[in-house]
Design a protein around this motif. Structure first.
Motif, PDB file in Angstrom:
ATOM      1  N   GLU A   1       8.756   7.806  -0.842  1.00 24.12           N
ATOM      2  CA  GLU A   1       7.853   6.780  -0.328  1.00 24.12           C
ATOM      3  C   GLU A   1       8.289   6.346   1.080  1.00 24.12           C
ATOM      4  OE1 GLU A   1       5.670   5.651  -2.917  1.00 24.12           O
ATOM      5  OE2 GLU A   1       5.367   3.505  -2.601  1.00 24.12           O
ATOM      6  N   ALA A   2       9.574   6.206   1.268  1.00 20.73           N
ATOM      7  CA  ALA A   2      10.092   5.742   2.552  1.00 20.73           C
ATOM      8  C   ALA A   2       9.858   6.786   3.646  1.00 20.73           C
ATOM      9  CB  ALA A   2      11.578   5.417   2.425  1.00 20.73           C
TER      10      ALA A   2
ATOM     11  N   LYS B   1       0.849  -1.202   0.000  1.00 22.26           N
ATOM     12  CA  LYS B   1       0.000   0.000   0.000  1.00 22.26           C
ATOM     13  C   LYS B   1       0.869   1.231   0.000  1.00 22.26           C
ATOM     14  CE  LYS B   1      -3.582  -1.961   2.856  1.00 22.26           C
ATOM     15  NZ  LYS B   1      -3.007  -2.333   4.120  1.00 22.26           N
ATOM     16  N   LYS B   2       0.420   2.228  -0.707  1.00 19.81           N
ATOM     17  CA  LYS B   2       1.129   3.505  -0.695  1.00 19.81           C
ATOM     18  C   LYS B   2       0.941   4.140   0.676  1.00 19.81           C
ATOM     19  CE  LYS B   2       1.940   7.083  -4.135  1.00 19.81           C
ATOM     20  NZ  LYS B   2       3.129   6.466  -4.721  1.00 19.81           N
ATOM     21  N   PRO B   3       1.984   4.594   1.351  1.00 26.41           N
ATOM     22  CA  PRO B   3       1.808   5.180   2.676  1.00 26.41           C
ATOM     23  C   PRO B   3       0.908   6.416   2.621  1.00 26.41           C
ATOM     24  CG  PRO B   3       4.142   5.060   2.084  1.00 26.41           C
ATOM     25  CD  PRO B   3       3.370   4.606   0.902  1.00 26.41           C
TER      26      PRO B   3
ATOM     27  N   GLU C   1       3.757   8.092   8.241  1.00 26.64           N
ATOM     28  CA  GLU C   1       2.531   7.307   8.440  1.00 26.64           C
ATOM     29  C   GLU C   1       2.623   6.562   9.774  1.00 26.64           C
ATOM     30  OE1 GLU C   1       0.091   4.286   5.571  1.00 26.64           O
ATOM     31  OE2 GLU C   1       2.061   3.567   6.219  1.00 26.64           O
ATOM     32  N   LEU C   2       3.784   5.977  10.033  1.00 28.30           N
ATOM     33  CA  LEU C   2       3.974   5.248  11.283  1.00 28.30           C
ATOM     34  C   LEU C   2       3.928   6.197  12.491  1.00 28.30           C
ATOM     35  CD1 LEU C   2       6.749   2.737  10.155  1.00 28.30           C
ATOM     36  CD2 LEU C   2       4.461   2.114  10.952  1.00 28.30           C
ATOM     37  N   VAL C   3       4.464   7.396  12.330  1.00 21.98           N
ATOM     38  CA  VAL C   3       4.418   8.374  13.420  1.00 21.98           C
ATOM     39  C   VAL C   3       2.957   8.633  13.791  1.00 21.98           C
ATOM     40  CG1 VAL C   3       4.774  10.809  14.007  1.00 21.98           C
ATOM     41  CG2 VAL C   3       6.623   9.491  12.934  1.00 21.98           C
ATOM     42  N   GLU C   4       2.141   8.824  12.765  1.00 17.52           N
ATOM     43  CA  GLU C   4       0.711   9.077  13.025  1.00 17.52           C
ATOM     44  C   GLU C   4       0.044   7.844  13.612  1.00 17.52           C
ATOM     45  OE1 GLU C   4      -0.869  10.644   9.344  1.00 17.52           O
ATOM     46  OE2 GLU C   4      -0.214  12.680   9.855  1.00 17.52           O
ATOM     47  N   GLU C   5       0.381   6.682  13.062  1.00 13.78           N
ATOM     48  CA  GLU C   5      -0.224   5.433  13.510  1.00 13.78           C
ATOM     49  C   GLU C   5       0.124   5.159  14.976  1.00 13.78           C
ATOM     50  OE1 GLU C   5       0.451   2.299  10.649  1.00 13.78           O
ATOM     51  OE2 GLU C   5       0.085   0.787  12.196  1.00 13.78           O
ATOM     52  N   LEU C   6       1.368   5.445  15.335  1.00 17.79           N
ATOM     53  CA  LEU C   6       1.823   5.186  16.702  1.00 17.79           C
ATOM     54  C   LEU C   6       1.485   6.343  17.651  1.00 17.79           C
ATOM     55  CD1 LEU C   6       3.254   2.851  15.315  1.00 17.79           C
ATOM     56  CD2 LEU C   6       5.375   3.501  16.457  1.00 17.79           C
ATOM     57  N   GLY C   7       1.034   7.434  17.069  1.00 17.75           N
ATOM     58  CA  GLY C   7       0.678   8.582  17.889  1.00 17.75           C
ATOM     59  C   GLY C   7       1.857   9.170  18.635  1.00 17.75           C
TER      60      GLY C   7
END
Lengths: 806, 339
Positions: free
Chosen positions: A389-390, A206-208, A396-402
């Motif tokens: 992309e990286a 998936k595209k981040p 994306e992970l920063v947002e996901e992990l809060g």
């Protein structure tokens, strides 16, 4: 490169195979798996149990007796651990189960440790509660585990469930040998793509997606690339209100399975993205960046810089630096600076993902003597097109992990980026090239699995940018062959015009040399072509001798290996010495050794490489037995004339009275002699040793395997014996010269049958006796004919001061 | 007269029967048949015999002579036979005594392996050629599609003489030298020394041997590469040997592969020797890279070919189960004499 299977499955959800099947199939499709490690090896019958009650052990102060609910039943377990309390959920290995190791974290036994019910100080125990070390891991990878004691699950763990699964240990880590051309495979995504193609599964990437805070980083920050040749792309994104803390278990588990220690959410995210995308990242504390600006430029010669690890590094102009408006803050692609390090109370972070020139990173890291995880990735030459992309994935992970708020927008500075390449696609040609009969449809299927687009109308393959290794049709043929399976390619033999199988003439002569040497009892030695300049001193070679001019290696392994030998003696003498030292007796060795003679030093052109046939021995034998081997070789090689032996040649490494240069037809062809006692001593050879060296290029030039039959003599031979006396200095060669000169056509052969020096004759004299044979081709010789020759010979000899004895 | 002759005859025959050796027999011959022998004397006395009786007496003398001679011949044969028997009996040797041997020298294990390999490829029409060990950077790297700054050119692997000259790190430069000089069809193998900057230990040597193989012709396929090397493996390691080709990467071939053979110790079941894998990696190979062909002056649109490289020491170590590479360059006679 290594990948846990679970992470591969995140992109290839349908992948279903055993570890061995995965290893075999991936290896055959080109991603060589060197081996694998199952994290659940030797972990049997381990469930999540909840401690219902704890009572003291009646007979042991240090032990406690726990009643543990393991799902279907409650069992009694005695333990010495003191970090557990009632209500804790812990891993429990049941009676008959197995754990990987002891609680001390020592080396894991091959078969693990079997757990059986038993009595501890008289109280029955039906299993064991486990520490993380007993499950084969360490606190490094499970940071939530206690320092010394039983692992405790979070409260929401399901009692009776598989504890190993809950710990993320139902996983296998594969170790690969990735070839240098497949830069894309130094990432989970790259390997997953190969795995999907290998097993015919779908690959889902998936595209981040980053939400952002509506602001734009461009309002706050800028990047300038002053060295676009060394930095092809530089991207940056900003995170505000950063909250440092541990990363979630799933991320910790994946990193642990890769052998990466979880640190905190921010560091873990950069490591995670580096592993997943193969893109090294760096995070800066915004407070340390002066002027809200990054400049990418070359360092100044002689600058010093303190890296993250606290070491001071000396820089030069060929190193690329990341700088802010005032100072250097990192060595590009290698390591960040201590001055921009993230510390716990960080508020705003700048993420960097860039593409630096691989060769430059490799050479810089070598000059600095530091190879880091990042530099070892960059030096392979990553795809500039994949950088954004990286960094987006990291956000994306920063947002996901809060763990912070991502500022909108991205800074993306770059020159020309690579575009997908087009390569002709001719299925016929591919089949002809690899010798197969694969249908076009199958080829297209193989190629599309690895995301190569095939445009059949235009007969073209469109290659994504991450496959920098694909450049031409032969490369496409390899992709087809890999997924068709090398093993499915038929086996045929080349047809077409026949060619003669043979040894070159030079090699035939060398083969002959080996045959003669071995027949004479010499074993074949091989020694290094390197030599030490000290060998010349040991061999007593004068300081100005041209043989001291040797090809010098600019980066040798040491002085003993620093030049290419110009004499073939060091190796054979060292080998003879080794044998002598090992008390081997009568040792005969030969070697076909190359010497390397430079036209001039320093070397400007390739040296003359000459094969030397070296014979060396100690023990049984002498100068003349060695001479016999040399002459037999000459005869076998078709060198039928008599060689000349020049005793007054220099040859400083030989006994001054027992040495000779060998000439054939007026050409130098070798030398031989008894080793000089001083030289023998310096090599620790405690016996007389003899060496002969034949210059093979001369032999090869003169050699011939042509044979012409000359007929068998029909008429009888006449033999006369003579005995002569002369001064010791007169040589056999002088007498034989006279015999040959006087004998003329009728001389068939002569043979020395006696040499005498001693009491029976004058001091300083010797006597020699020859048997001389005459024969005519066309008639029976008459006495008178032979007498005439003998008289001429006597006269010649007496003219040389040689006295006839009989 | 008759009685006299009869008496002589009997006497002679008796003496012959009693005689002990050839010398005694000779004495008897002289005594009876010699110039002054008894029988001769009788013949001499013939003149006293009446003329009509002479033929008869003559006949009688001849008969006596023949009888004595016959007896004597038989006795002589018997003595000779006995003498021979005695001599042969006396000459009996202990055939289990040790042989007096001419000790031939032994080839180096590398040579044993190389000769076996050469025999196989010569049989398939390959010529054995060589190239220089001190080699131009161009041939060792550039012409093999290994550009400047390629990690393979690192000083930690390569011995440099100067910027342009190296100790070759592989026998592959011989490929280029052959292609530059020779028109296809080309079928060569090129054995020789190569150098890598490795310290000496049980599994490394800064100087070792490789054998390069190269085939260039019209219509050469990867199937030909597989067939050729599978045949080689069977010849070299035994008829039951199976091969496995794994994709790999070399800058100068495309496609590239590594070839494994079934372990010649366990036949592929897996043992300590092959570390349980059943397979042993033997060589690298591939289709000659079009760039390499073009740089060597061969048109890749017309010709194709394959190349392979084999480590000689690796084969020797595996085949003869030598556990330490240093033994190959120490030349201890007790080691060399085993090959």
């Amino acid at each position: 490169m290594n990948t846990p299977l679970s992470w591969i499955k995140a992109f290839v959800p349908d992948l279903d195979c055993t570890a061995q099947q995965y290893m075999d199939a991936m290896t055959l499709s080109g991603s060589k798996v060197e081996g694998y490690r199952a994290f659940d090896k030797n972990l049997d019958k381990i469930v999540i149990g909840q401690i219902l009650s704890i009572a003291p052990h009646p007979d042991a102060d240090k032990l406690i007796v726990c009643q543990v609910n393991v799902g279907k039943e409650t069992v009694q377990i005695v333990t010495g651990a003191h970090n557990v309390s009632e209500g804790d959920k812990v891993p429990v290995v049941l009676d008959g189960g197995r754990v990987a190791g002891g609680h001390d974290g020592g080396p894991l036994p091959d078969d693990g440790i079997k757990i059986k019910k038993g009595k501890l100080r008289g109280v029955e125990s039906f299993g064991m509660m486990c520490a993380i070390e007993e499950l084969g891991s360490t606190k490094e990878f499970y940071p939530e585990a206690p320092e010394d004691g039983i692992y405790i699950f979070p409260e929401d763990a399901e009692v009776g469930a598989d504890a190993i699964d809950a710990l993320g240990m139902r996983d296998v880590d594969f170790e690969y040998e990735i070839t240098s051309n497949r830069v894309d495979c130094f990432s989970i995504i790259g390997i997953a793509r190969e795995a999907a193609a290998t097993f015919g599964c779908d690959f889902i990437l998936k595209k981040p997606a980053v939400t952002g805070d509506g602001d734009d980083i461009a309002n706050h920050f800028s990047v300038e690339i002053e060295a676009p040749d060394l930095c092809r792309r530089f991207t940056a994104r900003m995170i505000r209100n950063v909250k440092i803390g541990p990363s979630p278990k799933w991320m910790q588990r994946r990193l642990a399975a890769c052998g990466i220690r979880p640190i905190n959410n921010l560091v873990d995210i950069t490591n995670y993205v580096m592993k997943e995308y193969g893109q090294p990242m760096h995070a800066y504390d915004m407070r340390t960046i002066a002027g809200n600006k990054i400049i990418v430029r070359r360092a100044n010669d002689g600058d010093e810089f303190i890296t993250l690890d606290g070491q001071t590094r000396k820089l030069d102009h060929d190193m690329l630096m990341i700088c802010d408006a005032e100072k250097e803050i990192g060595i590009a692609g290698i390591m960040g600076g201590q001055n921009s390090m993230i510390i716990e109370d960080v508020d705003t972070v700048l993420f960097e993902a860039a593409c630096f020139d691989g060769t430059n990173v490799r050479l810089s890291s070598k000059r600095l003597g530091m190879r880091t995880d990042a530099s070892s990735v960059f030096e392979k030459g990553i795809d500039p097109a994949g950088v954004a992309e990286a960094i987006n994935r990291a956000c994306e992970l920063v947002e996901e992990l809060g763990c912070g708020e991502v500022v909108g927008g991205i800074i993306d500075e770059h020159g020309e980026l690579p575009v997908p390449k087009e390569i002709p696609f001719r299925p016929d040609w591919i089949n002809r090239f690899i010798g197969t009969d694969i249908s076009e449809a199958d080829m297209v299927r193989y190629l599309e699995k690895i995301e190569l687009k095939v445009d059949l109308a235009a007969s073209k393959v469109i290659v994504p940018t991450w496959r920098q290794d694909l450049e031409q049709e032969a490369d496409i043929a390899e992709e087809v062959a890999r997924f068709y399976g090398y093993d499915n390619i038929p086996t045929t033999l080349p047809r077409g015009e026949a060619t003669a199988g043979k040894l070159s003439f030079k090699l035939r002569i060398e083969e002959l040399a080996r045959k003669v040497a071995q027949f004479a009892g010499f074993d074949q030695a091989m020694t290094y072509s390197f030599d030490s300049p000290k060998t010349f001193d040991r061999l007593q070679i004068p300081a100005d001798d041209p043989v001291r001019k040797a090809v010098e290696i600019s980066n040798p392994l040491g002085e003993d290996f620093s030049i290419m030998r110009t004499l073939p003696l060091g190796g054979i003498l060292t080998s003879l010495a080794l044998n002598y030292n090992h008390r081997n007796i009568d040792v005969k060795l030969y070697e076909l050794a190359h010497i390397y003679l430079p036209a001039q030093v320093p070397v400007t052109e390739l040296p003359d490489e000459r094969v030397q046939f070296v014979l060396g021995f100690y023990g049984e034998g002498n100068f003349f037995s060695l001479k016999g081997v040399v002459e037999e070789f000459f005869t076998q090689a078709g060198l039928k004339k008599k060689p000349a032996y020049i005793a007054d040649a220099a040859l400083p490494f030989f006994h001054p009275g027992r040495k000779a240069e060998i000439e054939y037809d007026g050409r130098k062809i070798g030398y031989m002699g008894e080793l000089h006692p001083t030289v023998a001593e310096s090599y620790d050879i405690g016996e007389r040793a003899y060496i002969a060296v034949i210059d093979m290029p001369v032999v090869t030039e003169l050699a011939s395997f042509d044979i012409k039959y000359r007929g068998v003599a029909k008429y009888p031979a006449v033999t006369r014996d003579i005995s002569v006396m002369m001064l010791k200095e007169v040589t056999a060669a002088q007498i034989e010269g006279a015999i040959e000169k006087c004998g003329g056509k009728l001389l068939e052969s002569y043979e020395l049958f006696d040499v005498y020096e001693g009491a029976q004759i004058l001091t300083g004299h010797k006597s020699m006796a020859y048997s001389i044979t005459f024969r005519a081709k066309d008639h029976t010789l008459e006495d008178a004919e032979v007498n005439r020759i003998m008289e001429k010979l006597f006269k010649t000899l007496s003219g040389m001061g040689i006295e006839l004895r009989s | 007269m008759k009685e006299k002759l009869e008496k002589i005859r009997q006497e002679a025959i008796k003496r012959i029967s009693e005689s002990k050796d050839l010398d005694a027999l000779n004495e008897i011959r002289v005594a009876y048949l010699g110039k002054k022998g008894e029988l001769t004397e009788v013949l001499k006395g013939m003149r006293d015999v009446a003329a009509e009786d002479r033929p008869k007496v003559g006949q009688m003398v001849n008969d006596a002579r023949a009888a004595i001679e016959e007896k004597m011949e038989a006795a002589k044969e018997e003595f000779t036979r006995r003498l021979t028997e005695q001599r042969l009996a006396a000459e009996t040797i202990d055939v289990t005594l040790p042989a007096s041997k001419k000790d031939m020298g032994h080839p180096h294990p590398n040579t044993v392996a190389l000769e076996e390999l050469q025999r196989i490829f010569i049989g398939m029409g390959y010529e054995v050629v060589e190239g220089p060990e001190v080699e131009l950077d161009y041939y060792n790297f550039e012409a093999l599609n290994i550009p400047a700054n390629h990690p393979a050119k690192d000083e930690q692997d390569t011995f440099y003489i100067n910027k342009e000259i190296v100790l070759r790190t592989q026998t592959s430069p011989v490929q280029v030298r052959v292609m530059e000089k020779q028109k296809p069809p080309i079928r060569i193998i090129a054995p020789g020394r190569v150098y890598r900057s490795d310290e000496v230990d049980a599994t490394h040597s800064p100087c070792f041997h490789q054998i390069e193989g190269l085939v260039i012709d019209k219509g050469i396929t990867m199937a030909d590469l597989k067939g050729t090397l599978a045949l080689f493996a069977k010849e070299m390691f035994g008829a039951d040997t199976k091969v496995k080709f794994r994709p790999h990467h070399f800058p100068f071939t495309e496609p590239s592969a590594e070839m494994d053979v079934t372990c010649f110790k366990c036949g592929g079941k897996g043992c300590r020797f092959c570390k349980g894998e059943g397979w042993i990696e033997i060589l690298g190979c591939g289709m000659v890279h079009p760039k390499v062909l073009r740089m060597s002056g061969i048109d890749p649109d017309v010709y194709s070919g394959f190349a392979f490289g084999i480590g000689l020491e690796r084969i020797a170590l595996l085949k003869y189960e030598i556990d330490d590479m240093r033994l190959l360059y120490e030349n201890d006679e007790r080691f060399l004499k085993q090959f």
